[in-house]
Design a protein around this motif. Structure first.
Motif, PDB file in Angstrom:
ATOM      1  N   ALA A 206      -3.593   9.773  -1.686  1.00 29.09           N
ATOM      2  CA  ALA A 206      -3.853   9.143  -0.341  1.00 29.09           C
ATOM      3  C   ALA A 206      -5.254   8.271  -0.844  1.00 29.09           C
ATOM      4  CB  ALA A 206      -4.834  10.194   0.255  1.00 29.09           C
ATOM      5  N   LEU A 207      -5.515   8.038  -2.297  1.00 34.29           N
ATOM      6  CA  LEU A 207      -6.529   7.162  -2.975  1.00 34.29           C
ATOM      7  C   LEU A 207      -6.286   5.686  -2.744  1.00 34.29           C
ATOM      8  CD1 LEU A 207      -7.631   8.655  -6.051  1.00 34.29           C
ATOM      9  CD2 LEU A 207      -8.735   8.706  -4.308  1.00 34.29           C
ATOM     10  N   PRO A 208      -5.125   5.146  -2.529  1.00 36.25           N
ATOM     11  CA  PRO A 208      -4.658   3.720  -2.160  1.00 36.25           C
ATOM     12  C   PRO A 208      -5.326   3.405  -0.694  1.00 36.25           C
ATOM     13  CG  PRO A 208      -3.188   4.422  -3.785  1.00 36.25           C
ATOM     14  CD  PRO A 208      -3.897   5.702  -3.062  1.00 36.25           C
ATOM     15  N   LEU A 209      -4.908   4.345  -0.020  1.00 40.48           N
ATOM     16  CA  LEU A 209      -5.201   4.233   1.350  1.00 40.48           C
ATOM     17  C   LEU A 209      -6.569   3.991   2.036  1.00 40.48           C
ATOM     18  CD1 LEU A 209      -2.560   6.654   2.806  1.00 40.48           C
ATOM     19  CD2 LEU A 209      -1.909   4.403   2.490  1.00 40.48           C
TER      20      LEU A 209
ATOM     21  N   ALA B  41       1.617   6.626  -6.902  1.00 34.33           N
ATOM     22  CA  ALA B  41       0.616   7.618  -7.135  1.00 34.33           C
ATOM     23  C   ALA B  41       0.815   9.085  -6.984  1.00 34.33           C
ATOM     24  CB  ALA B  41      -0.767   7.332  -6.306  1.00 34.33           C
ATOM     25  N   TRP B  42       1.749   9.342  -5.915  1.00 33.49           N
ATOM     26  CA  TRP B  42       2.114  10.693  -5.566  1.00 33.49           C
ATOM     27  C   TRP B  42       3.176  11.184  -6.989  1.00 33.49           C
ATOM     28  CZ3 TRP B  42       6.826  13.005  -3.806  1.00 33.49           C
ATOM     29  CH2 TRP B  42       6.920  14.209  -3.455  1.00 33.49           C
ATOM     30  N   LEU B  43       3.916  10.200  -7.211  1.00 37.58           N
ATOM     31  CA  LEU B  43       4.832  10.710  -8.217  1.00 37.58           C
ATOM     32  C   LEU B  43       4.406  10.818  -9.564  1.00 37.58           C
ATOM     33  CD1 LEU B  43       8.077   8.208  -7.334  1.00 37.58           C
ATOM     34  CD2 LEU B  43       7.982  10.538  -7.139  1.00 37.58           C
TER      35      LEU B  43
ATOM     36  N   VAL C 212       0.716  -1.125   0.039  1.00 36.44           N
ATOM     37  CA  VAL C 212      -0.109   0.043   0.133  1.00 36.44           C
ATOM     38  C   VAL C 212       0.936   1.268   0.030  1.00 36.44           C
ATOM     39  CG1 VAL C 212      -1.747   1.435   1.426  1.00 36.44           C
ATOM     40  CG2 VAL C 212      -1.927  -1.114   1.015  1.00 36.44           C
ATOM     41  N   LEU C 213       1.974   1.211   0.676  1.00 30.04           N
ATOM     42  CA  LEU C 213       2.792   2.392   0.885  1.00 30.04           C
ATOM     43  C   LEU C 213       3.496   2.642  -0.681  1.00 30.04           C
ATOM     44  CD1 LEU C 213       4.117   4.728   2.578  1.00 30.04           C
ATOM     45  CD2 LEU C 213       6.022   2.837   3.013  1.00 30.04           C
ATOM     46  N   MET C 214       3.973   1.442  -1.160  1.00 28.06           N
ATOM     47  CA  MET C 214       4.740   1.676  -2.579  1.00 28.06           C
ATOM     48  C   MET C 214       3.543   2.010  -3.451  1.00 28.06           C
ATOM     49  SD  MET C 214       6.391  -1.145  -5.031  1.00 28.06           S
ATOM     50  CE  MET C 214       5.139  -2.034  -5.446  1.00 28.06           C
TER      51      MET C 214
END
Length: 64
Positions: A61-64, A33-35, A26-28
């Motif tokens: 933040a969407l994947p979280l 997504a941010w990049l 999830v962090l990856m």
């Protein structure tokens, strides 16, 4: 060189998915997504389109 970098990325992605806990995946995904949102904002900036900087955080933040 592109083939080597693609191979490294595939190893990192599959290694993260299979070997690390789910929160690492999830962090990856959030970092990617941010990049990607930053790259999209840069492209839009070159076209004189306004992209709010808060949008980048929301996309990450969407994947979280």
């Amino acid at each position: 060189m592109r083939v080597v970098s693609a191979a490294v990325l595939v190893i990192v992605i599959f290694g993260t998915i299979w070997l690390l806990p789910p929160w690492a995946t999830v962090l990856m995904a959030a970092v990617v997504a941010w990049l990607a949102a930053g790259e999209l904002a840069a492209i839009a900036g070159r076209l004189d389109a306004v992209v709010p900087s808060a949008w980048r955080a929301e996309v990450a933040a969407l994947p979280l």
